[in-house]
Design a protein around this motif. Structure first.
Motif: not given
Length: 189
Positions: A28-30, A152-158
């Protein structure tokens, strides 16, 4: 990334609480969307710092020219500049995958504009130039909030709790499914 310790204090645990060492999945970070989002956040925060420095510089020039700026304007200018600089710390920890950094950055980017705009409406509290500065500050902070709250960010930083719930649902639906399929794990420290 190893935990951050300053003078023996675990900074991630202090600021992040029980989720202080929770790191999102490296994938997710990359992801290019995540990287692009953080680039935008850094640029907007740099603009915020420039606005803050400009406000303090204007106050210095006016005061040196004999115009009394007032305590409220000085206080707001210096405190907002310092708060904006702390947002860089949250952004740095979030960019390294720390859920708490993302969460704090998102929270403050949603609260600061509201506070700034409400305070800007108080008649006579600030000079006109500072009211304009507050509006610019709020608009830029709304930009940070917008970048951080996209799908996308909310999913990545769930949240760790929601990620655990999804992991459990996946196990029920697909017996023997790997934990890695649902996301990240705490930082092995």
């Amino acid at each position: 990334m190893p935990e951050l310790r300053i003078l023996g204090v675990d900074i991630d645990r202090t600021f992040g609480g029980r989720h202080g060492h929770f790191i999102v999945d490296r994938h997710e970070l990359e992801h290019p969307k995540t990287q692009r989002a953080f680039q935008w956040v850094y640029w907007i925060l740099l603009a915020e710092v420039a606005v803050g420095i400009a406000a303090v510089a204007i106050a210095v020039v006016l005061q040196a020219g004999g115009t009394d700026v007032g305590f409220a304007a000085w206080f707001r200018g210096v405190v907002v500049l310092l708060m904006t600089l702390t947002l860089f710390f949250f952004a740095w920890r979030a960019r390294h995958g720390y859920y708490w950094g993302y969460q704090r950055l998102r929270l403050f980017s949603q609260i600061f504009p509201v506070v700034s705009l409400v305070v800007a409406t108080i008649p006579g509290l600030y000079p006109y130039w500072m009211v304009v500065e507050q509006i610019v500050f709020a608009v830029l902070m709304i930009g940070v909030a917008d970048v951080l709250t996209n799908d996308h960010m909310r999913a990545a930083f769930m949240s760790p709790k929601r990620r655990a719930e999804l992991r459990e649902e996946l196990r029920r639906e697909v017996p023997g499914a790997s934990d890695a399929a649902a996301g990240s794990q705490p930082n092995p420290s």
